[in-house]
Design a protein around this motif. Structure first.
Motif, short mmCIF file in Angstrom:
data_model
loop_
_atom_site.label_atom_id
_atom_site.label_comp_id
_atom_site.label_asym_id
_atom_site.label_seq_id
_atom_site.Cartn_x
_atom_site.Cartn_y
_atom_site.Cartn_z
N ALA A 85 56.60 114.84 -54.08
CA ALA A 85 55.81 113.44 -54.34
C ALA A 85 56.47 112.39 -52.85
O ALA A 85 55.24 111.69 -53.45
N VAL A 86 56.93 112.32 -52.16
CA VAL A 86 56.44 111.87 -51.42
C VAL A 86 55.29 111.96 -50.73
O VAL A 86 54.86 111.01 -49.90
N ARG A 87 54.85 112.81 -50.32
CA ARG A 87 54.19 113.26 -49.79
C ARG A 87 52.82 112.48 -50.74
O ARG A 87 51.69 112.31 -49.83
N GLU A 88 52.60 112.83 -51.98
CA GLU A 88 51.77 112.12 -52.91
C GLU A 88 51.98 110.44 -52.93
O GLU A 88 50.89 109.48 -52.41
N ALA A 89 52.69 109.80 -52.61
CA ALA A 89 53.29 108.27 -52.24
C ALA A 89 52.49 108.26 -51.37
O ALA A 89 51.91 106.83 -50.58
N ALA A 90 52.92 109.14 -50.31
CA ALA A 90 52.58 108.70 -48.61
C ALA A 90 51.32 108.46 -48.54
O ALA A 90 50.16 107.82 -47.80
N GLY A 91 50.50 109.72 -49.40
CA GLY A 91 48.72 109.10 -49.56
C GLY A 91 48.47 109.84 -48.48
O GLY A 91 46.48 109.97 -48.14
N ILE A 92 49.15 110.83 -47.62
CA ILE A 92 48.88 111.25 -45.95
C ILE A 92 49.27 112.38 -45.81
O ILE A 92 50.69 112.74 -46.34
N ALA A 93 48.63 114.06 -45.23
CA ALA A 93 50.22 114.73 -45.37
C ALA A 93 50.33 114.85 -43.72
O ALA A 93 49.62 114.01 -42.54
N PRO A 94 51.47 115.28 -43.29
CA PRO A 94 52.22 115.13 -42.14
C PRO A 94 51.70 115.14 -41.18
O PRO A 94 51.04 114.59 -39.87
N GLU A 101 54.99 110.33 -39.05
CA GLU A 101 54.58 110.39 -40.35
C GLU A 101 55.27 111.63 -41.12
O GLU A 101 55.73 111.40 -41.89
N ALA A 102 55.21 112.83 -39.89
CA ALA A 102 55.75 113.60 -40.03
C ALA A 102 58.32 113.68 -40.42
O ALA A 102 57.80 113.90 -41.60
N LEU A 103 57.87 113.43 -39.44
CA LEU A 103 59.84 112.55 -39.41
C LEU A 103 60.08 111.46 -40.71
O LEU A 103 61.17 111.82 -41.22
N GLN A 104 59.12 110.35 -41.09
CA GLN A 104 59.00 109.51 -41.84
C GLN A 104 60.05 110.22 -43.46
O GLN A 104 60.33 109.89 -44.07
N GLN A 105 58.53 111.20 -43.02
CA GLN A 105 58.55 111.95 -44.66
C GLN A 105 59.83 112.99 -44.71
O GLN A 105 60.09 113.00 -45.92
N ALA A 140 61.33 102.60 -47.68
CA ALA A 140 62.67 101.99 -47.12
C ALA A 140 62.58 102.70 -46.10
O ALA A 140 63.36 101.64 -44.98
N VAL A 141 62.19 103.81 -46.05
CA VAL A 141 62.19 104.55 -44.86
C VAL A 141 61.51 104.32 -43.45
O VAL A 141 61.55 104.00 -42.29
N ARG A 142 60.52 103.88 -43.65
CA ARG A 142 59.31 102.96 -42.47
C ARG A 142 59.77 101.91 -42.71
O ARG A 142 59.31 101.34 -41.19
N GLY A 143 60.10 101.16 -43.04
CA GLY A 143 60.53 99.55 -42.43
C GLY A 143 61.95 99.97 -42.18
O GLY A 143 62.52 97.99 -41.53
N ALA A 144 62.80 100.78 -42.16
CA ALA A 144 64.79 100.48 -42.10
C ALA A 144 64.13 100.39 -40.28
O ALA A 144 63.31 101.45 -39.51
N MET A 153 62.22 108.74 -32.79
CA MET A 153 61.20 107.34 -33.09
C MET A 153 60.43 106.48 -32.29
O MET A 153 59.14 106.30 -32.47
N ALA A 154 61.36 106.16 -31.17
CA ALA A 154 60.49 104.98 -30.09
C ALA A 154 59.80 105.14 -29.32
O ALA A 154 58.69 105.00 -28.78
N ASN A 155 60.12 106.47 -29.08
CA ASN A 155 59.56 107.89 -28.00
C ASN A 155 58.08 107.97 -28.51
O ASN A 155 57.05 108.71 -28.01
N LEU A 156 57.57 107.98 -29.87
CA LEU A 156 56.76 109.02 -30.39
C LEU A 156 55.55 107.92 -30.10
O LEU A 156 55.48 106.47 -30.33
N ARG A 157 54.49 108.03 -29.78
CA ARG A 157 52.96 107.59 -30.08
C ARG A 157 52.00 108.11 -31.92
O ARG A 157 52.39 109.39 -32.37
N ASP A 158 51.38 106.85 -32.02
CA ASP A 158 50.82 106.72 -33.15
C ASP A 158 49.46 108.31 -32.92
O ASP A 158 48.84 107.92 -31.61
#
Length: 158
Positions: A85-94, A101-105, A140-144, A153-158
């Motif tokens: 359900a989260v993966r479908e909501a995200a619209g993107i595979a980790p 993205e993987a950690l947020q999911q 909520a997770v992405r915006g927390a 999370m702060a050390n990860l690069r997009d």
């Protein structure tokens, strides 16, 4: 949101009960230790709000872990269904979205599992939640702020 296509569940086997009890025992012990800590803290005159809040937060966390462990055998597909359900909501595979993205999911999956489990405990069934629940949890997770500020999370690069 959750699977309707699964076959009915059989009673637990002796091995499954033993495994469940093996998982629950340490959680109950930690909960009892937390209660003992709170009682001892109070007896010693501990009244400051911050410490008391930390003790209570720890107890609530352990109680939630116990509730999740106890409900897991009755809902063995919950983790898989929440991940889907989260993966479908995200619209993107980790893998496509990278580590952030993987950690947020993963966090959203766990939070969605908690929401649905607590809902069941308070007599709100998964099918009674709005279809937008997985997207709302992921948002909520992405915006927390605290998740964004976490060193991992702060050390990860997009």
């Amino acid at each position: 949101m959750l699977s309707d296509d699964e076959s009915p569940l059989n009673d637990l086997s002796d091995e499954q009960v033993q495994k469940l009890l093996g998982e629950i025992g340490p959680k109950v012990k930690e909960l009892v230790e937390g209660v003992t800590l709170a009682i001892d803290y109070y007896k010693e005159g501990g009244y400051d709000r911050e410490t008391w809040n930390r003790i209570c937060d720890g107890l609530a966390h352990e109680a939630m872990n116990l509730m999740m462990a106890l409900s897991a055998p009755a809902h063995p597909y919950l983790a898989r269904d929440c991940e889907r359900a989260v993966r479908e909501a995200a619209g993107i595979a980790p893998r496509e979205g990278g580590m952030r993205e993987a950690l947020q999911q993963q966090v959203a999956k766990g939070l969605l599992m908690y929401v649905l489990t607590v809902g069941r405990q308070t007599m709100v069934e998964p099918e009674e939640w709005p279809d937008e629940l997985p997207a709302g949890v992921l948002g909520a997770v992405r915006g927390a702020k605290q998740i964004k500020a976490d060193p991992t999370m702060a050390n990860l690069r997009d």
